[in-house]
Design a protein around this motif. Structure first.
Motif, PDB file in Angstrom:
ATOM      1  N   ASN A  88     -46.040 -13.427 -21.673  1.00 30.28           N
ATOM      2  CA  ASN A  88     -46.712 -13.388 -20.385  1.00 30.28           C
ATOM      3  C   ASN A  88     -45.919 -14.176 -19.350  1.00 30.28           C
ATOM      4  O   ASN A  88     -45.134 -15.045 -19.711  1.00 30.28           O
ATOM      5  CB  ASN A  88     -48.110 -14.025 -20.570  1.00 30.28           C
ATOM      6  N   TRP A 144     -56.900 -15.687 -29.859  1.00 29.56           N
ATOM      7  CA  TRP A 144     -58.239 -15.273 -29.422  1.00 29.56           C
ATOM      8  C   TRP A 144     -58.516 -15.769 -28.004  1.00 29.56           C
ATOM      9  O   TRP A 144     -59.139 -15.077 -27.202  1.00 29.56           O
ATOM     10  CB  TRP A 144     -59.304 -15.751 -30.419  1.00 29.56           C
ATOM     11  N   ARG A 145     -58.026 -16.947 -27.681  1.00 30.32           N
ATOM     12  CA  ARG A 145     -58.197 -17.477 -26.318  1.00 30.32           C
ATOM     13  C   ARG A 145     -57.446 -16.601 -25.316  1.00 30.32           C
ATOM     14  O   ARG A 145     -57.978 -16.234 -24.269  1.00 30.32           O
ATOM     15  CB  ARG A 145     -57.653 -18.912 -26.297  1.00 30.32           C
ATOM     16  N   ASN A 146     -56.216 -16.248 -25.677  1.00 27.32           N
ATOM     17  CA  ASN A 146     -55.425 -15.412 -24.772  1.00 27.32           C
ATOM     18  C   ASN A 146     -56.008 -14.016 -24.601  1.00 27.32           C
ATOM     19  O   ASN A 146     -55.726 -13.333 -23.616  1.00 27.32           O
ATOM     20  CB  ASN A 146     -53.979 -15.285 -25.291  1.00 27.32           C
ATOM     21  N   THR A 147     -56.782 -13.562 -25.573  1.00 29.83           N
ATOM     22  CA  THR A 147     -57.359 -12.221 -25.482  1.00 29.83           C
ATOM     23  C   THR A 147     -58.818 -12.267 -25.003  1.00 29.83           C
ATOM     24  O   THR A 147     -59.572 -11.318 -25.215  1.00 29.83           O
ATOM     25  CB  THR A 147     -57.267 -11.469 -26.829  1.00 29.83           C
ATOM     26  N   GLY A 148     -59.198 -13.410 -24.407  1.00 28.01           N
ATOM     27  CA  GLY A 148     -60.498 -13.478 -23.750  1.00 28.01           C
ATOM     28  C   GLY A 148     -61.667 -13.782 -24.664  1.00 28.01           C
ATOM     29  O   GLY A 148     -62.825 -13.555 -24.304  1.00 28.01           O
ATOM     30  N   ARG A 149     -61.384 -14.313 -25.880  1.00 29.65           N
ATOM     31  CA  ARG A 149     -62.482 -14.649 -26.799  1.00 29.65           C
ATOM     32  C   ARG A 149     -62.319 -16.073 -27.335  1.00 29.65           C
ATOM     33  O   ARG A 149     -62.199 -16.293 -28.541  1.00 29.65           O
ATOM     34  CB  ARG A 149     -62.533 -13.627 -27.941  1.00 29.65           C
ATOM     35  N   PRO A 150     -62.345 -17.066 -26.412  1.00 31.93           N
ATOM     36  CA  PRO A 150     -62.082 -18.459 -26.819  1.00 31.93           C
ATOM     37  C   PRO A 150     -63.111 -18.996 -27.814  1.00 31.93           C
ATOM     38  O   PRO A 150     -62.848 -19.994 -28.485  1.00 31.93           O
ATOM     39  CB  PRO A 150     -62.145 -19.238 -25.498  1.00 31.93           C
ATOM     40  N   ARG A 157     -49.760 -19.557 -21.501  1.00 30.45           N
ATOM     41  CA  ARG A 157     -50.181 -18.558 -22.491  1.00 30.45           C
ATOM     42  C   ARG A 157     -49.157 -18.422 -23.615  1.00 30.45           C
ATOM     43  O   ARG A 157     -49.384 -17.715 -24.592  1.00 30.45           O
ATOM     44  CB  ARG A 157     -50.392 -17.196 -21.816  1.00 30.45           C
TER      45      ARG A 157
END
Ligand SMILES: *Cc1c(COP(=O)(O)O)cnc(C)c1O
Length: 449
Positions: free
Chosen positions: A305, A128-134, A310
């Motif tokens: 990545n 979720w952090r890697n997809t912009g939702r930390p 990441r």
């Protein structure tokens, strides 16, 4: 060397797991010298039928010649090599086979079950952090859930006795209702009870899904909660809710995997696919510590990545140990060679017949089975007197005296035998369990009929 003297040395030098050591003043640990098939042998020639598969890890009996041969061969080739920057054929083959069996992939290895739990929880939050939702970093577990006892895993292990002393260290997960079929209300079916529990999950997700990374479940049976079996409807509803609210689903198959519940993996009985699966215990047939987490391409791709940070940088020194992987490969071969799932279905019928008198016993409640797990709750208060504390523990000790290893969990006794019982050993297991119950009742001055 006899049993008593080795037990004494053990008590001086070994700190035993899951044990209040002082209790050993009256109940010393039982030394085991060797094991073969379903039998454990102590130092003085006493033998005990391993009715719990050595804490749920053994599948095809102790010292299975096929697994032993694979291990000896591997020991002559390669004992260990770090898996960062290196690889080897046992880990590659095992990962291919686990991928084919689960429909998931990208096998990541740890040593124990608890490390698999930690890996899956970390992977989910990091996804979720890697997809912009930390902000999606909270976990959900079920009431009575068990996922291991390291500090991270305790967050989702809802067993007060294991967690209370460490509460200040643990970042508690949210706990949603258990789908345990024994909690069905009058007139409710097991599936109704499961759907009612799923309603509790829905209520929680409606409120908190934006902060929630993942739900972790033990599919079909919450073993450490006392072999709490639930209807597969729960898993289907939980999958649908996790999809709707964008929350991952971890199937912790550490205890339920590898045929224990009748299918290769328990979640397959619901026809669902989890986002993560945790495997350990039976993975090596009960020979060496190994655990694995498999996941989806979607999760894997979110870590792939140019940026190092990441990536999933978690590691254990023995990650993907070649000996353990070879033992796991030999174990999977045994499923094919022996047609184990079909044979277990027949063996379960034999055991059901053998356990029938115990299931009908007036002190037994909720006699139940799923796959190769039998469990029954004790209510020795049938004569109108209240149950006595510690009854189940005394029952297990009587069972040992009858040559059968069983373990209690609260008021529950269970048998989770290796898959290699024959008619004779099946009868020994069931008659020992019944005789031990009657002996415990007689000790307590409670005989019936
Ligand atoms: C045993 C178990 C674990 C922990 O595995 P360990 O190897 O004891 O750390 C985790 N989850 C479930 C469902 C288990 O039964």
């Amino acid at each position: 060397m006899n049993n008593a003297s080795l037990a004494q040395r053990s008590l001086r030098h070994v700190w035993h797991p899951c044990t209040q050591m002082k209790l050993h003043e009256t109940q010393p640990p039982l030394p085991i010298a060797r094991a073969e098939g379903v039998w454990l042998y102590d130092l003085e020639g006493g033998r005990y039928l391993d009715g719990i598969s050595s804490w749920w890890v053994n599948l095809f009996g102790h010292g299975h010649p096929h697994i032993k041969a694979a291990l000896k061969d591997q020991l002559d080739r390669l004992d260990h090599i770090m898996l960062a920057g290196f690889t080897h054929s046992p880990v590659v083959e095992l990962s291919e086979r686990l991928g084919a069996l689960t429909g998931l992939g990208h096998a990541f290895y740890g040593s124990d079950g608890a490390s698999a739990t930690e890996i899956a929880l970390k992977m989910s939050a990091h996804y979720w952090r890697n997809t912009g939702r930390p902000e999606k970093c909270r976990f959900i577990g079920l009431a009575g859930g068990y996922h291991g006892e390291t500090v991270g895993a305790l967050a989702v292990t809802d067993i007060a006795l294991f967690r209370e002393a460490y509460a200040p260290l643990v970042r508690l997960a949210a706990t949603v209702p258990s789908p345990d079929a024994r909690l069905a209300m009058p007139g409710e079916s097991a599936a109704d009870a499961a759907r009612r529990a799923a309603g509790g999950l829905k209520d929680w997700l409606e409120q908190h899904h934006r902060q929630t990374a993942v739900l972790i479940v033990e599919p079909m049976v919450q073993c450490a909660a006392g072999m709490a079996i639930h209807d597969s409807a729960y898993l289907r509803e939980a999958r649908a809710l996790c999809d709707r609210y964008e929350v991952h689903l971890i199937a912790d198959e550490i205890a339920t995997g590898f045929g224990r519940t009748g299918t290769m993996f328990a979640h397959q009985q619901a026809g669902i696919r989890p986002d993560f699966i945790c495997l350990s215990k039976g993975l090596t047939g009960g020979t060496l510590a190994l655990s694995a987490v498999l996941t989806t391409d979607t999760v894997y791709d979110a870590f792939y990545n140019d940026e190092v940070a990441r990536g999933f940088l978690h590691s254990h020194s023995y990650t993907g140990n070649p000996l353990a992987c070879r033992a796991a490969l030999a174990t999977l071969e045994l499923f094919e060679q022996t047609d184990a799932l079909r044979r277990n279905a027949e063996l379960a019928q034999t055991l059901d017949r053998a356990f029938a008198p115990l299931a009908r016993h007036p002190s037994v409640r909720h006699a139940r089975r799923l796959g190769m797990i039998w469990a029954w709750d004790i209510d020795e208060g049938f004569d109108g007197r209240p149950p006595q504390a510690g009854f189940a523990g005394r029952y297990a000790r009587h069972a040992l005296a009858h040559g059968v290893l069983l373990r209690p969990i609260g008021n529950t006794l269970y048998a989770m035998p290796p898959y290699v019982l024959d008619a004779q050993t099946a009868a020994h297991l069931a008659s020992g369990a019944l005789a031990a119950l009657n002996a415990t009742l007689a000790d307590a001055g409670r005989t019936h009929g």
